[in-house]
Design a protein around this motif. Structure first.
Motif, short mmCIF file in Angstrom:
data_model
loop_
_atom_site.label_atom_id
_atom_site.label_comp_id
_atom_site.label_asym_id
_atom_site.label_seq_id
_atom_site.Cartn_x
_atom_site.Cartn_y
_atom_site.Cartn_z
N ARG A 199 0.85 -1.19 0.00
CA ARG A 199 0.00 0.00 0.00
C ARG A 199 0.88 1.24 0.00
O ARG A 199 1.75 1.39 0.85
CB ARG A 199 -0.94 0.00 1.21
N VAL A 200 0.64 2.10 -0.98
CA VAL A 200 1.40 3.34 -1.12
C VAL A 200 0.44 4.49 -1.36
O VAL A 200 -0.75 4.28 -1.66
CB VAL A 200 2.41 3.27 -2.29
N SER A 201 0.93 5.71 -1.26
CA SER A 201 0.15 6.90 -1.62
C SER A 201 0.58 7.33 -3.01
O SER A 201 1.78 7.36 -3.33
CB SER A 201 0.41 8.03 -0.62
N HIS A 202 -0.39 7.66 -3.85
CA HIS A 202 -0.05 8.10 -5.20
C HIS A 202 0.77 9.38 -5.13
O HIS A 202 0.41 10.31 -4.40
CB HIS A 202 -1.31 8.32 -6.04
N PRO A 203 1.88 9.46 -5.87
CA PRO A 203 2.76 10.62 -5.78
C PRO A 203 2.09 11.95 -6.08
O PRO A 203 2.47 12.97 -5.51
CB PRO A 203 3.84 10.31 -6.83
N GLU A 204 1.09 11.95 -6.96
CA GLU A 204 0.47 13.21 -7.33
C GLU A 204 -0.81 13.49 -6.54
O GLU A 204 -0.96 14.56 -5.95
CB GLU A 204 0.14 13.24 -8.83
N SER A 205 -1.72 12.53 -6.49
CA SER A 205 -3.01 12.76 -5.85
C SER A 205 -2.96 12.55 -4.34
O SER A 205 -3.79 13.08 -3.60
CB SER A 205 -4.07 11.83 -6.45
N GLY A 206 -1.99 11.76 -3.86
CA GLY A 206 -1.93 11.42 -2.45
C GLY A 206 -2.90 10.32 -2.06
O GLY A 206 -2.93 9.87 -0.91
N LYS A 207 -3.69 9.87 -3.01
CA LYS A 207 -4.68 8.82 -2.74
C LYS A 207 -3.99 7.48 -2.47
O LYS A 207 -3.00 7.14 -3.11
CB LYS A 207 -5.62 8.68 -3.94
N GLY A 208 -4.51 6.73 -1.51
CA GLY A 208 -3.96 5.42 -1.20
C GLY A 208 -4.22 4.42 -2.31
O GLY A 208 -5.33 4.37 -2.86
N ILE A 209 -3.21 3.65 -2.66
CA ILE A 209 -3.33 2.62 -3.69
C ILE A 209 -2.94 1.28 -3.08
O ILE A 209 -1.91 1.16 -2.41
CB ILE A 209 -2.42 2.93 -4.89
N ARG A 210 -3.77 0.28 -3.34
CA ARG A 210 -3.53 -1.08 -2.82
C ARG A 210 -3.11 -1.95 -3.99
O ARG A 210 -3.90 -2.22 -4.89
CB ARG A 210 -4.83 -1.59 -2.16
N LEU A 211 -1.87 -2.39 -3.97
CA LEU A 211 -1.31 -3.22 -5.02
C LEU A 211 -1.21 -4.64 -4.49
O LEU A 211 -0.63 -4.87 -3.44
CB LEU A 211 0.07 -2.70 -5.43
N ARG A 212 -1.74 -5.60 -5.24
CA ARG A 212 -1.86 -6.95 -4.69
C ARG A 212 -1.59 -8.03 -5.74
O ARG A 212 -2.00 -7.88 -6.89
CB ARG A 212 -3.27 -7.13 -4.10
N ALA A 213 -0.90 -9.07 -5.34
CA ALA A 213 -0.65 -10.23 -6.19
C ALA A 213 -0.79 -11.48 -5.33
O ALA A 213 -0.08 -11.64 -4.33
CB ALA A 213 0.75 -10.17 -6.79
N LYS A 214 -1.71 -12.33 -5.68
CA LYS A 214 -1.98 -13.54 -4.90
C LYS A 214 -0.77 -14.47 -4.89
O LYS A 214 -0.08 -14.63 -5.90
CB LYS A 214 -3.19 -14.27 -5.49
N ALA A 215 -0.52 -15.06 -3.74
CA ALA A 215 0.62 -15.98 -3.61
C ALA A 215 0.40 -17.19 -4.52
O ALA A 215 -0.69 -17.76 -4.57
CB ALA A 215 0.78 -16.44 -2.16
N PRO A 216 1.45 -17.62 -5.25
CA PRO A 216 1.32 -18.77 -6.16
C PRO A 216 1.50 -20.11 -5.48
O PRO A 216 1.59 -21.13 -6.13
CB PRO A 216 2.44 -18.50 -7.16
N PHE A 217 1.57 -20.12 -4.15
CA PHE A 217 1.75 -21.39 -3.42
C PHE A 217 0.79 -21.48 -2.26
O PHE A 217 0.18 -20.50 -1.86
CB PHE A 217 3.19 -21.53 -2.93
#
Length: 217
Positions: A199-217
């Motif tokens: 989870r990061v804040s967008h550099p321009e808008s400041g909006k929170g972004i949730r980046l996710r990738a399901k575990a392959p195991f």
């Protein structure tokens, strides 16, 4: 895969998780370096592959070669700097999934052990209360059996090999870890550690972004 084995990274296409005009997030496969190694045979890496499709991509952080999961890049100098500061100030929220050896008795806990490089055995890291840098990992059990436990790990700091050494310190090394638990590698084609969410804040808008990738195991 042992640390001193011939480098043979996976050649699958890189999965893009998120893209806009400032940032890019991808799902790094296990076995691929984040950045080039020191020798020519270690030149193939995630950064190089990403730059082919996104020439302005700039490195923000890294994952270990044997760890898979979410990595974010800045697509502008401003975005790289902004995201880098978020990591430095620890405002990002990172979640990993791991399978570890043995049955963990408690359902959750925290490891607070300072880490430093183990110079004679580089790149290994070790716990050192004299010279180590503060390192904190929170963990929660997802499920367990008599032989292994599946956990979520929440690093509060970002030290090299932090999760690997902290779980080892609990007596529950990450399965398939070629450096800290080579005895567990049999039956595993990779290390069982995956960066599931960032989870990061967008550099321009400041909006929170949730980046996710399901575990392959």
């Amino acid at each position: 895969m042992q640390q001193n084995d011939v480098y043979n990274p996976p050649m699958d296409p890189i999965e893009v998780l998120y893209e806009d005009y400032e940032i890019l997030a991808v799902n790094k496969p296990a076995g691929l370096l984040s950045v080039p190694g020191k020798s020519e045979d270690l030149s193939d890496c995630l950064l190089e592959r990403v730059e082919i499709a996104f020439p302005t991509a700039r490195l923000v952080h890294r994952l270990d070669r044997d760890t898979s999961g979410v990595m974010v890049f800045g697509l502008t100098a401003f975005a790289q700097r902004h995201l880098g500061q978020q990591f430095e100030k620890r405002t990002t929220k990172k979640t990993y999934v791991a399978r570890v050896a043995g049955q963990m008795d408690d359902k959750e806990g925290e490891v607070d052990l300072p880490l430093t490089v183990d110079w004679p055995n580089r790149p290994r890291q070790m716990v050192c209360h004299e010279t180590g840098k503060p390192s904190v990992t929170e963990w929660k059990v997802i499920r367990s059996s008599e032989v292994e436990t599946r956990v979520r790990l929440f690093p509060q700091t970002g030290r090299t090999h932090q999760l690997r050494v902290h779980m080892l310190s609990l007596g529950h090394p990450i399965l398939g870890d070629p450096l800290y638990a080579p005895e567990t590698s049999e039956g595993f084609d990779r290390m069982m550690l995956h960066a599931e969410e960032l989870r990061v804040s967008h550099p321009e808008s400041g909006k929170g972004i949730r980046l996710r990738a399901k575990a392959p195991f």
